[in-house]
Each structure stands twice: as structure tokens, then as C-alpha cells.
Design a protein around this motif. Structure first.
Motif, mmCIF file in Angstrom:
data_model
loop_
_atom_site.group_PDB
_atom_site.id
_atom_site.type_symbol
_atom_site.label_atom_id
_atom_site.label_comp_id
_atom_site.label_asym_id
_atom_site.label_seq_id
_atom_site.Cartn_x
_atom_site.Cartn_y
_atom_site.Cartn_z
ATOM 1 N N LEU A 1 0.835 -1.203 0.000
ATOM 2 C CA LEU A 1 0.000 0.000 0.000
ATOM 3 C C LEU A 1 0.869 1.252 0.000
ATOM 4 N N VAL A 2 1.951 1.233 0.766
ATOM 5 C CA VAL A 2 2.871 2.376 0.801
ATOM 6 C C VAL A 2 3.438 2.637 -0.592
ATOM 7 N N MET A 3 3.811 1.572 -1.280
ATOM 8 C CA MET A 3 4.373 1.722 -2.620
ATOM 9 C C MET A 3 3.341 2.291 -3.592
ATOM 10 N N GLN A 4 2.100 1.798 -3.512
ATOM 11 C CA GLN A 4 1.041 2.287 -4.405
ATOM 12 C C GLN A 4 0.749 3.766 -4.159
ATOM 13 N N VAL A 5 0.633 4.117 -2.870
ATOM 14 C CA VAL A 5 0.343 5.513 -2.531
ATOM 15 C C VAL A 5 1.512 6.413 -2.910
ATOM 16 N N THR A 6 2.725 5.953 -2.632
ATOM 17 C CA THR A 6 3.910 6.751 -2.967
ATOM 18 C C THR A 6 4.019 6.980 -4.471
ATOM 19 N N THR A 7 3.752 5.940 -5.236
ATOM 20 C CA THR A 7 3.799 6.069 -6.699
ATOM 21 C C THR A 7 2.750 7.047 -7.192
ATOM 22 N N LEU A 8 1.551 6.962 -6.594
ATOM 23 C CA LEU A 8 0.473 7.872 -6.986
ATOM 24 C C LEU A 8 0.829 9.317 -6.650
ATOM 25 N N VAL A 9 1.324 9.531 -5.444
ATOM 26 C CA VAL A 9 1.654 10.880 -5.001
ATOM 27 C C VAL A 9 2.804 11.476 -5.807
ATOM 28 N N SER A 10 3.768 10.627 -6.175
ATOM 29 C CA SER A 10 4.953 11.128 -6.870
ATOM 30 C C SER A 10 4.808 11.125 -8.388
ATOM 31 N N MET B 1 -9.416 9.712 0.713
ATOM 32 C CA MET B 1 -8.263 9.532 -0.170
ATOM 33 C C MET B 1 -8.727 9.251 -1.599
ATOM 34 N N SER B 2 -9.728 8.403 -1.745
ATOM 35 C CA SER B 2 -10.238 8.034 -3.071
ATOM 36 C C SER B 2 -10.785 9.258 -3.798
ATOM 37 N N SER B 3 -11.559 10.062 -3.063
ATOM 38 C CA SER B 3 -12.142 11.258 -3.662
ATOM 39 C C SER B 3 -11.065 12.256 -4.083
ATOM 40 N N ALA B 4 -10.099 12.487 -3.174
ATOM 41 C CA ALA B 4 -9.028 13.445 -3.466
ATOM 42 C C ALA B 4 -8.152 12.957 -4.616
ATOM 43 N N LYS C 1 -5.007 20.315 -5.740
ATOM 44 C CA LYS C 1 -5.569 18.958 -5.679
ATOM 45 C C LYS C 1 -4.490 17.930 -5.336
ATOM 46 N N ARG C 2 -3.279 18.173 -5.807
ATOM 47 C CA ARG C 2 -2.184 17.272 -5.420
ATOM 48 C C ARG C 2 -1.937 17.357 -3.915
ATOM 49 N N GLY C 3 -1.945 18.573 -3.382
ATOM 50 C CA GLY C 3 -1.749 18.750 -1.943
ATOM 51 C C GLY C 3 -2.826 18.074 -1.125
ATOM 52 N N ASN C 4 -4.093 18.182 -1.586
ATOM 53 C CA ASN C 4 -5.195 17.504 -0.887
ATOM 54 C C ASN C 4 -4.989 15.992 -0.888
ATOM 55 N N MET C 5 -4.527 15.462 -2.021
ATOM 56 C CA MET C 5 -4.313 14.020 -2.125
ATOM 57 C C MET C 5 -3.173 13.566 -1.222
ATOM 58 N N VAL C 6 -2.115 14.362 -1.140
ATOM 59 C CA VAL C 6 -0.975 14.009 -0.285
ATOM 60 C C VAL C 6 -1.408 13.933 1.174
ATOM 61 N N ARG C 7 -2.173 14.923 1.632
ATOM 62 C CA ARG C 7 -2.656 14.912 3.019
ATOM 63 C C ARG C 7 -3.585 13.728 3.272
ATOM 64 N N ALA C 8 -4.460 13.450 2.302
ATOM 65 C CA ALA C 8 -5.387 12.327 2.452
ATOM 66 C C ALA C 8 -4.630 10.995 2.489
ATOM 67 N N SER C 9 -3.571 10.882 1.700
ATOM 68 C CA SER C 9 -2.800 9.630 1.657
ATOM 69 C C SER C 9 -2.075 9.393 2.980
#
Length: 305
Positions: A29-38, A98-101, A114-122
Motif C-alpha cells: 500500500l505504501v508503494m502504491q500511494v507513494t507512486t500515486l503521489v509522486s 483519499m479516493s475522492s481526493a 488537488k495534489r496537496g489535498n491528495m498528499v494529506r489524504a494519503s
């Protein structure tokens, strides 16, 4: 240890990962979220990010799996049902946010807001999932403490026996409960990330195993000759060593600092492990010397590395 001490105690703000299983389970999950955020935003043209949508779907599936598994654990373990369901609810809520953001960001990957919102949600989602996994891991601790409690009860009984029949009955019960405890402690030892805690458990298990075998002999002598001070002193010494080993296992399971007595026990256990290793090496060496004519080869076997 009182019955109340077996109540599950944990700090929801403590996100320290102590075991390998929690770490490995959280890693995808960390890898998936990190890849999405980056994931990089398009530099020239606006539009939806297909790759981001794929990653969002993967995170949603992973979150749903954590929720489903958490609910199953809650149903199977009434002792932590309330805490587990609360942790599951937090994962659900942070996952939905997280899904919505993330989907908003996937639809507009050029938006820094929107990227910032997603980072906080993740971050909130990862914290919630980590708490869920740590709580699930504490079930093993709870099981270990239950087995430890049975050993303590059996030891209390052995302290009061006054006949050979009572002694044998008590030793049979203690033998089974001690074996169960050592098996569960071995599993916990393997899971722990901290090498110091693994060493503490290994030392305690070594002392418990050795002195459990000595306890029957010492207790027999005391029951036969309760008037002899030496017999009582010997029995009491062995009992103290067993109790200290049990206390060390309890301290490690609870994540507490070792007491002074437990620290001394750890040193004894380490020496015992070293002695057992040396004896094994010596036995193997003597056997190989007996069956081989080449002398210098045994020197390699003497190394403890």
C-alpha cells in the motif's frame, strides 16, 4: 499478573511498527500511494491522467481488503472487537477521502491544490491502516500473555505442593503450559524487528527450557525432605529462575524495559546459549575427528560464525 492485566492496552497515537508481518503487509500500500503521489503532472497539456486512475483503483482495492480483513478479525476476537471495528471505520473514512481526493487529482493532474489535498489524504490513510495492522498484531501479544498467565498459575500451584502425587500432577500441567508458552514466544521472537528484543526472548526461552527440566528434580527433593534447608533453597532458586524467564517474556511482549533481575537473566541466558553452541560444536568436532584422518580440518568447524 492479574486478570485485569490481560485486558488489551494500546495507544492509538503510537504508530511504531514492531514486527516484520506488519511491515511487509503495509509495504504494497505504501508503494502504491507513494507512486500515486509522486506521479509527474503533464507539463504542457491539461487532461486526465490514465496512470493515476489505475493507481487510484489499486489503492481502493487494497483499502477494501484491509477493511474486510479487519472486520473478520474483529468477529473472530471478541476481546478486541470494539477497538478493531473503530480502527476499521477509520480506514473506511480515510480511504473514502483519499479516493475522492485522488480521483480529483487524476482528473486534473496539473492542479497543485488537488495534489496537496491528495498528499494529506494519503498520509491519513496510511496512518489509519498502520493503526489497524498494529492492533491486529497485538492479538498475538494477547495470546502470548494468556499462555503466560497459565504458566504463572501452574508455578503458583507448584510452590504449594506437599506430596509426590500433587507434584507430578502440577509438573504435568506446567510441562504442557510451558511448552505452549515457549512455542508462542518463539513465533513472537521470529516476528520482532528489534534484534535486542529477539535476543531477550531467545535468552529467556533458553533459561526457561533448562530450568523447567531442573524444577522436577529440585521439587522432588524438597517434597521428600522439607526439613532440609538446602533442599528448599535449591527448589526456590530454580523457581526464581523460571519466574524471571517468564517475566522477561512478559516484558518483551508488552514492549517494556527489562527489570534488573531480567537483565541478569538475559546475561545468563546468553551464556547458556553460547555454552550450548560450544557443546554442539565440540561434539560435532570430536565426531568428525574420530571419522576423519585429516587433522587440521576441524579448526574451521570451531568458528562460531
Amino acid at each position: 499478573m492479574s486478570t485485569n492485566d490481560l485486558t488489551l492496552k494500546w495507544n492509538p497515537k503510537n504508530l511504531e511498527i514492531k514486527t516484520r508481518t506488519v511491515e511487509k503487509t503495509l509495504e504494497p500500500l505504501v508503494m502504491q500511494v507513494t507512486t500515486l503521489v509522486s506521479s509527474k503532472s503533464p507539463q504542457k497539456k491539461k487532461g486526465k491522467s490514465k496512470r493515476a486512475h489505475v493507481l487510484v483503483a489499486a489503492v481502493e482495492r487494497a483499502t477494501a481488503n484491509f477493511v474486510e480483513r479487519g472486520e473478520m478479525i474483529a468477529m473472530e476476537n471478541p476481546d478486541i472487537k470494539v477497538e478493531m471495528l473503530a480502527a476499521v471505520e477509520e480506514v473506511k473514512n480515510t480511504g473514502a477521502i483519499m479516493s475522492s481526493a485522488a480521483r480529483e487529482f487524476a482528473n486534473d493532474p496539473c492542479s497543485s491544490v488537488k495534489r496537496g489535498n491528495m498528499v494529506r489524504a494519503s498520509r491519513n490513510l496510511l496512518s489509519a491502516v498502520t493503526r489497524l495492522l498494529i492492533l491486529a498484531d497485538m492479538i498475538d501479544v494477547h495470546l502470548l500473555l494468556k499462555k503466560l498467565r497459565r504458566v504463572e498459575d501452574d508455578l503458583e500451584y507448584l510452590k504449594s505442593v506437599s506430596s509426590q502425587a500433587e507434584l507430578m500432577d502440577g509438573m504435568n500441567r506446567f510441562g504442557k503450559s510451558a511448552a505452549d508458552l515457549m512455542t508462542q514466544a518463539a513465533k513472537r521472537q521470529y516476528e520482532l524487528k528489534d534484534p535486542v528484543q529477539r535476543d531477550d526472548l531467545a535468552a529467556a526461552r533458553a533459561v526457561l527450557k533448562k530450568h523447567s527440566m531442573m524444577l522436577l528434580t529440585a521439587s522432588k527433593a524438597y517434597v521428600r525432605h522439607p526439613e532440609l534447608a538446602a533442599a528448599k533453597a535449591n527448589r526456590d532458586y530454580v523457581l526464581r529462575q523460571v519466574c524471571e524467564a517468564v517475566n522477561t517474556i512478559s516484558d518483551v511482549a508488552r514492549g517494556q524495559e527489562l527489570s534488573v533481575a531480567s537483565a541478569h537473566l538475559k546475561a545468563m541466558g546468553n551464556w547458556l546459549l553460547l555454552l550450548m553452541t560450544l557443546m554442539t560444536k565440540l561434539s560435532s568436532t570430536l565426531f568428525s575427528m574420530k571419522n576423519q584422518s585429516s587433522g587440521p580440518a576441524w579448526r574451521k568447524d570451531w568458528s562460531l560464525s
